[in-house]
Motif scaffolding. Structure first.
Motif, PDB file in Angstrom:
ATOM      1  N   PRO A 191      31.658  29.627  41.063  1.00 26.96           N
ATOM      2  CA  PRO A 191      30.530  30.223  41.569  1.00 26.96           C
ATOM      3  C   PRO A 191      30.833  31.420  42.634  1.00 26.96           C
ATOM      4  O   PRO A 191      30.058  32.412  42.547  1.00 26.96           O
ATOM      5  N   GLU A 192      31.818  31.396  43.359  1.00 29.18           N
ATOM      6  CA  GLU A 192      32.183  32.549  44.470  1.00 29.18           C
ATOM      7  C   GLU A 192      32.625  33.738  43.845  1.00 29.18           C
ATOM      8  O   GLU A 192      32.619  34.712  44.409  1.00 29.18           O
ATOM      9  N   ARG A 193      32.888  33.822  42.654  1.00 31.91           N
ATOM     10  CA  ARG A 193      33.237  35.085  42.029  1.00 31.91           C
ATOM     11  C   ARG A 193      32.273  36.121  41.884  1.00 31.91           C
ATOM     12  O   ARG A 193      32.388  37.441  41.755  1.00 31.91           O
ATOM     13  N   MET A 194      30.999  35.597  41.943  1.00 33.81           N
ATOM     14  CA  MET A 194      29.944  36.427  41.635  1.00 33.81           C
ATOM     15  C   MET A 194      30.039  37.430  43.179  1.00 33.81           C
ATOM     16  O   MET A 194      29.562  38.488  43.082  1.00 33.81           O
ATOM     17  N   ASP A 195      30.231  37.026  44.067  1.00 37.28           N
ATOM     18  CA  ASP A 195      30.439  37.746  45.355  1.00 37.28           C
ATOM     19  C   ASP A 195      31.629  38.908  45.107  1.00 37.28           C
ATOM     20  O   ASP A 195      31.388  39.953  45.663  1.00 37.28           O
ATOM     21  N   LEU A 196      32.631  38.551  44.574  1.00 36.09           N
ATOM     22  CA  LEU A 196      33.618  39.205  44.205  1.00 36.09           C
ATOM     23  C   LEU A 196      33.044  40.530  43.522  1.00 36.09           C
ATOM     24  O   LEU A 196      33.342  41.830  43.623  1.00 36.09           O
ATOM     25  N   ILE A 197      32.221  40.067  42.539  1.00 33.60           N
ATOM     26  CA  ILE A 197      31.854  41.144  41.443  1.00 33.60           C
ATOM     27  C   ILE A 197      30.709  42.006  42.235  1.00 33.60           C
ATOM     28  O   ILE A 197      30.925  43.340  42.110  1.00 33.60           O
ATOM     29  N   ASP A 198      29.798  41.619  42.961  1.00 33.79           N
ATOM     30  CA  ASP A 198      29.136  42.396  43.991  1.00 33.79           C
ATOM     31  C   ASP A 198      29.944  43.302  44.812  1.00 33.79           C
ATOM     32  O   ASP A 198      29.457  44.384  44.995  1.00 33.79           O
ATOM     33  N   LEU A 199      30.945  43.026  45.230  1.00 33.81           N
ATOM     34  CA  LEU A 199      31.821  43.650  46.371  1.00 33.81           C
ATOM     35  C   LEU A 199      32.377  44.857  45.405  1.00 33.81           C
ATOM     36  O   LEU A 199      32.375  46.080  45.623  1.00 33.81           O
ATOM     37  N   LEU A 200      32.770  44.472  44.093  1.00 30.06           N
ATOM     38  CA  LEU A 200      33.401  45.469  43.413  1.00 30.06           C
ATOM     39  C   LEU A 200      32.518  46.585  42.858  1.00 30.06           C
ATOM     40  O   LEU A 200      32.850  47.696  42.540  1.00 30.06           O
ATOM     41  N   GLY A 224      42.085  38.141  47.522  1.00 29.65           N
ATOM     42  CA  GLY A 224      42.145  36.918  47.662  1.00 29.65           C
ATOM     43  C   GLY A 224      42.511  36.389  46.024  1.00 29.65           C
ATOM     44  O   GLY A 224      42.976  37.008  45.210  1.00 29.65           O
ATOM     45  N   ALA A 225      42.754  34.878  46.174  1.00 25.48           N
ATOM     46  CA  ALA A 225      43.448  34.170  44.950  1.00 25.48           C
ATOM     47  C   ALA A 225      42.348  34.372  43.840  1.00 25.48           C
ATOM     48  O   ALA A 225      42.962  34.470  42.604  1.00 25.48           O
ATOM     49  N   ASP A 226      41.362  34.292  43.851  1.00 21.51           N
ATOM     50  CA  ASP A 226      40.542  34.115  42.529  1.00 21.51           C
ATOM     51  C   ASP A 226      40.222  35.493  42.117  1.00 21.51           C
ATOM     52  O   ASP A 226      40.299  35.543  40.634  1.00 21.51           O
ATOM     53  N   ALA A 227      40.620  36.632  42.949  1.00 22.54           N
ATOM     54  CA  ALA A 227      40.413  37.926  42.463  1.00 22.54           C
ATOM     55  C   ALA A 227      41.753  38.231  41.421  1.00 22.54           C
ATOM     56  O   ALA A 227      41.581  39.069  40.310  1.00 22.54           O
ATOM     57  N   VAL A 228      42.870  37.591  41.846  1.00 23.26           N
ATOM     58  CA  VAL A 228      43.982  37.479  41.040  1.00 23.26           C
ATOM     59  C   VAL A 228      43.842  36.938  39.730  1.00 23.26           C
ATOM     60  O   VAL A 228      44.041  37.506  38.692  1.00 23.26           O
ATOM     61  N   VAL A 229      42.930  35.993  39.597  1.00 21.81           N
ATOM     62  CA  VAL A 229      42.746  35.370  38.169  1.00 21.81           C
ATOM     63  C   VAL A 229      41.620  36.210  37.514  1.00 21.81           C
ATOM     64  O   VAL A 229      41.929  36.439  36.390  1.00 21.81           O
ATOM     65  N   ALA A 230      40.696  36.719  38.275  1.00 15.38           N
ATOM     66  CA  ALA A 230      39.749  37.559  37.336  1.00 15.38           C
ATOM     67  C   ALA A 230      40.620  39.067  37.149  1.00 15.38           C
ATOM     68  O   ALA A 230      40.222  39.623  36.030  1.00 15.38           O
ATOM     69  N   HIS A 231      41.580  39.433  37.560  1.00 16.56           N
ATOM     70  CA  HIS A 231      42.291  40.630  37.400  1.00 16.56           C
ATOM     71  C   HIS A 231      43.027  40.460  36.167  1.00 16.56           C
ATOM     72  O   HIS A 231      43.018  41.221  35.451  1.00 16.56           O
ATOM     73  N   ARG A 232      43.697  39.191  36.004  1.00 24.44           N
ATOM     74  CA  ARG A 232      44.454  39.072  34.872  1.00 24.44           C
ATOM     75  C   ARG A 232      43.269  38.902  33.588  1.00 24.44           C
ATOM     76  O   ARG A 232      43.768  39.353  32.550  1.00 24.44           O
ATOM     77  N   LEU A 233      42.346  38.234  33.789  1.00 23.12           N
ATOM     78  CA  LEU A 233      41.476  38.258  32.860  1.00 23.12           C
ATOM     79  C   LEU A 233      41.028  39.644  32.309  1.00 23.12           C
ATOM     80  O   LEU A 233      40.813  39.996  31.296  1.00 23.12           O
ATOM     81  N   ALA A 234      40.654  40.524  33.235  1.00 23.18           N
ATOM     82  CA  ALA A 234      40.288  41.845  32.941  1.00 23.18           C
ATOM     83  C   ALA A 234      41.420  42.616  32.156  1.00 23.18           C
ATOM     84  O   ALA A 234      41.140  43.453  31.310  1.00 23.18           O
ATOM     85  N   LYS A 235      42.580  42.348  32.466  1.00 22.77           N
ATOM     86  CA  LYS A 235      43.785  42.819  31.637  1.00 22.77           C
ATOM     87  C   LYS A 235      44.105  42.251  30.371  1.00 22.77           C
ATOM     88  O   LYS A 235      44.859  42.524  29.731  1.00 22.77           O
ATOM     89  N   GLY A 236      43.225  41.134  30.111  1.00 24.72           N
ATOM     90  CA  GLY A 236      43.377  40.382  28.754  1.00 24.72           C
ATOM     91  C   GLY A 236      44.643  39.319  28.733  1.00 24.72           C
ATOM     92  O   GLY A 236      44.964  38.934  27.604  1.00 24.72           O
TER      93      GLY A 236
END
Length: 580
Positions: A191-200, A224-236
């Motif tokens: 759930p906290e990833r939406m805060d990261l998306i709002d910041l981006l 942070g750590a969850d941003a690394v997971v999201a970054h890997r997902l963004a890179k496929g």
């Protein structure tokens, strides 16, 4: 005989994801005996959480208020959010997919995944396999879409786009997606990833490709750590193996039942106890489970099994929920049913044993639960203590405050029994004319907080019917505060609530101050000795118990102590809140 060396590595199995959009609305309509083709909306906290295609065609959308949704379509089927219902009714869909795709894993109710290798080899191609699975699910009157990609998270995104991503094309596919898609599905995003998306988005990054272009080190150090997971997902890229450890066989727990389980309430009680045993063993081994296998044996020789995959490590409560959902689905979906004299003994029968087994686990030290280094054990122990107190003294003995709607600081708090769904009594996002402006007092005052406010001449300060103070506040004294001088003040803010319920009654005036022997209102002041006559159109004898309230609020800053929020009403001035 010479043998040429082989450098070709075996192809990695791709992932196939089946997504049933708007599943809560479909499950709710099915339980209510309605057709899914009718407009249906599921509400949480008086707002649309999910709606089906028919409802969207009528102008209803997620986040809409219930009143607005029903005004657009008065015959809208209104349902409450119910995770137990969604999981229980999803079992037939999973069984249909499992008939052609072995190794099905439930990501959440409405979303399942499996390896694409088996269906692809059986049906000849990935496209043909996807079409056949869609036909099987839609034969149950459930709309679905299929996505296939090299990794699970990308396959989930592909299912939402109804796309088969070519081998090695995950980066290209993800680059064109809006950045918000990385946090759209709770199966792959906390759930906290939406805060990261709002910041981006505020930083000007609107697509996954723009996020993928950022350097890995900068993302890790700044977000942070969850941003690394999201970054890997963004890179496929595939999910990173977070130091998965070998799991000892003795961590699996099993519980026999005699007599067999055939009732949902008995299964729910057994699920909680088994989940606590399971996590006690995991905790002793220093592990946290991310994939859980639930197996059951029946008294007719049947064997049932299902795998649940989670985006975050399971907690005892989350494990108990998934176990309860799965047992509820098995017991109510026709796969296990109560025996009767006319039963042909073709069903699996009652459940005689349950087994929980961790399929994947990570080190518990790798799990970060809190900002200040907490590992979650303190919260867990507190939860056990709260549950024990509720068991001894009742559910109302432990209450949780929830932000609610209202005009005053006390009205903006709803106290609910601990463990229940946090649904406020009033919508906090609704307009509240006359509400106290920010900031809100940090502490509410207790009972018997009557005070007296005087002006420079020693006369009591009251609020006139024009919403003005009868004099400039100068001094303050009473039981709730020490005698002090008022340095500054703001207000007043008038409140005229429930005016339609006014009754002719004698209201006592406030106590006279030492400066006046008798309270005599000046011209224009509110005379509290006179009853307010009801309006001609007001109903009489309607049984409305809430009286009308005519009051005003004032913020004052004494020369000693914190700022105060004062409430002026029929009893004079009272301290309502303190700004610590």
């Amino acid at each position: 005989m010479n043998t040429a060396p082989t450098d070709i590595a075996p192809e990695r199995s791709r992932t196939l994801v089946i997504w049933c959009p708007d599943w809560p609305a479909v499950a709710g309509a099915r339980q209510a005996g309605k057709s899914p083709s009718e407009p249906v909306a599921v509400f949480h906290a008086n707002r649309v959480q999910t709606c089906n295609r028919a409802a969207r065609s009528e102008g209803i959308g997620v986040g809409q208020r219930r009143r607005d949704a029903q005004s657009r379509y008065p015959d809208l089927l209104v349902l409450k959010a119910d995770p137990d219902r969604d999981a229980r009714l999803f079992e037939p869909v999973v069984a249909a997919v499992e008939s052609v795709a072995p190794g099905v894993e439930i990501l959440r109710p409405g979303l399942v995944a499996c390896s694409s290798r088996g269906p692809t080899r059986f049906f000849g191609s990935e496209t043909e396999a996807a079409e056949r699975i869609v036909d099987l699910v839609e034969a149950l009157d459930v709309e679905c879409s299929v996505g296939i990609a090299d990794s699970l998270a990308v396959a989930v995104l592909a299912a939402r786009q109804v796309k088969i991503v070519s081998r090695g094309g995950s980066a290209t596919f993800c680059a064109g997606l809006p950045i918000v898609e990385l946090a759209r599905d709770p199966a792959i995003a906390p759930p906290e990833r939406m805060d990261l998306i709002d910041l981006l988005i505020r930083l000007g990054i609107h697509t996954a490709g723009a996020f993928a272009a950022l350097p890995d080190a900068k993302v890790a150090t700044r977000f942070g750590a969850d941003a690394v997971v999201a970054h890997r997902l963004a890179k496929g890229e595939a999910e990173r193996g977070l130091s998965r450890r070998s799991i000892p066989e003795e961590l699996a727990v099993e519980q026999p039942f005699d007599p067999p389980l055939e009732r949902v309430d008995s299964a729910a009680f057994a699920a909680k106890a088994l989940a606590e045993r399971f996590h006690a063993r995991l905790g002793d081994a220093g592990l946290a489970c991310t994939r859980l296998a639930i197996s059951a044996t029946t008294d007719r020789g049947g064997h049932l099994s299902r795998i649940w995959r989670c985006a975050r490590p399971l907690t005892p409560a989350a494990t108990a929920d998934r176990l309860r959902w799965q047992l509820d689905g098995w017991l109510t979906a026709g796969r296990t049913r109560q025996r009767t004299e006319d039963d042909d003994d073709t069903g699996p029968g009652g459940i005689t044993s349950l087994r929980l087994e961790p399929i994947e686990a990570i080190g518990a030290g790798l799990v970060q639960y809190g900002l200040w280094g907490s590992d979650g054990q303190d919260d867990q122990r507190a939860g056990w203590a709260f549950a024990r107190v509720q068991g001894l003294l009742g559910p109302q003995s432990v209450l949780t405050p929830v932000l609610s709607g209202g005009r005053g600081p006390g009205e903006r708090i709803t106290l609910l029994p601990w463990g229940e769904e946090k649904v406020p009594a009033r919508d906090p996002s609704a307009p509240w004319p006359g509400a106290l402006p920010a900031p809100t007092p940090s502490r509410l005052a207790g009972p018997d907080t009557t005070v007296t406010m005087l002006d420079d001449l020693g006369s009591p300060v009251v609020v006139t019917d024009r919403g003005m103070l009868s004099g400039a506040p100068s001094r303050l004294h009473g039981k709730a505060v020490d005698p002090c001088w008022i340095q500054s003040w703001a207000g007043p803010w008038l409140l005229d609530e429930r005016w339609w319920t006014a009754r002719p009654e004698i209201i006592q005036p406030p106590a006279p101050s030492p400066a006046r022997a008798e309270y005599r209102p000046a011209p224009g002041d509110l005379d509290y000795r006179k009853p307010r006559s009801p309006r001609p159109e007001e109903p009489v004898g309607t049984g409305i118990s809430a009286p009308a309230r005519h009051s005003a609020r004032l913020q004052v800053l004494p020369d000693t102590g914190p700022a105060l929020l004062l409430l002026f009403g029929v009893d004079g001035w009272q301290v309502e809140g303190v700004y610590d």
